[in-house]
Motif scaffolding. Sequence first.
Motif, short mmCIF file in Angstrom:
data_model
loop_
_atom_site.label_atom_id
_atom_site.label_comp_id
_atom_site.label_asym_id
_atom_site.label_seq_id
_atom_site.Cartn_x
_atom_site.Cartn_y
_atom_site.Cartn_z
N TYR A 265 -6.92 7.04 -10.09
CA TYR A 265 -6.82 6.31 -8.82
C TYR A 265 -7.69 5.05 -8.87
O TYR A 265 -7.26 3.97 -8.43
N GLY B 19 1.64 3.57 -7.82
CA GLY B 19 0.83 2.71 -8.66
C GLY B 19 1.38 2.65 -10.07
O GLY B 19 2.59 2.54 -10.27
N GLY C 106 0.80 -1.21 0.00
CA GLY C 106 0.00 0.00 0.00
C GLY C 106 0.83 1.26 0.00
O GLY C 106 0.29 2.36 -0.04
N GLN D 5 -3.82 -2.94 -9.93
CA GLN D 5 -2.88 -3.50 -8.96
C GLN D 5 -3.42 -4.80 -8.37
O GLN D 5 -2.67 -5.77 -8.19
N ASP E 159 -5.92 2.54 -11.12
CA ASP E 159 -4.69 2.07 -10.46
C ASP E 159 -4.98 0.95 -9.46
O ASP E 159 -4.35 -0.11 -9.50
N LYS E 160 -5.91 1.20 -8.57
CA LYS E 160 -6.17 0.25 -7.50
C LYS E 160 -6.66 -1.09 -8.04
O LYS E 160 -6.28 -2.16 -7.55
#
Length: 291
Positions: free
Chosen positions: A38, A11, A7, A45, A41-42
Amino acid sequence: MSVSTTGTEPGLSEAQFSRVREWVYRRTGIQFADNKRYFVDKRVQACVREHGGGFDAWFAGLRLGANAALAQELINELTVNETYFLREDHQFDALVKSVLPRVAAERRATGSTDPIRILSLPCSTGEEPYSIGLRLLEDWGDIEDFDVEIVAGDIDTRVLQFAQRGEYGPRSMQRVPLAVRTRWFDRVKADTHRVKPDLRDAIDFRIVNVCDTESMRAYRDFDVVFCRNLLIYFDEISSRRAAENLFGALRPGGHLFLGHSESMSRISPIFTPVRLPEGIVYQRPPIGAAP
């Protein structure tokens, strides 16, 4: 640069974000703006961590199509599914009070015994197609006189599984009247209801990508198509392609319902706007209609 596996690390790089965004656009027609960085990205990932080996190996498998599960997993992660029962209920009023009576009158006039066919996409977690079924069963007087087929499609396989299960919590059920809830749902937990089998089994759920012209050729001769709050995620090119595919899915004279913030007049001239007492719908012109 590789995608973060914790975390605290960065990213996607700009280049990686651009590559993913372009792949998603070409595959689905959905275009993510920079302010969705964002969000993308999350979810990317999460996909890379699940796959292992870093971004480059993951994206190579995605791009080359070596592992179809990679593509479906990313699509599932990036699609937005926000809905509830009887959303924009005035459109269901238009369906049962204006559109279906016209369809029924046409069937009777021609002596046709063809079923009335309705397509709902993207159906998300199923509230829309089940709402269509509920309103027909509760409010359309001719339901006993016609066979009705309801096909529901989405590009996200996880929401299709959820829809087929047919279990919903308070947020989804907030607008369902108690009497309707009692007739067509079973309570399975204190705050969870499940659509009863007679209605649940009447909906045919399928994987559908409205921007994939080749696969959309399998969907033809529908009397009604609901495609609400999807085109707002497309750019001009994708919206036009989707409009053409929706046009092809309708029989001549069939009707298309869009979301309240969407307008076909800004996308394509191939549909005819029809002003009903309950609101505007879009029609594929009947055979012989003046251009």
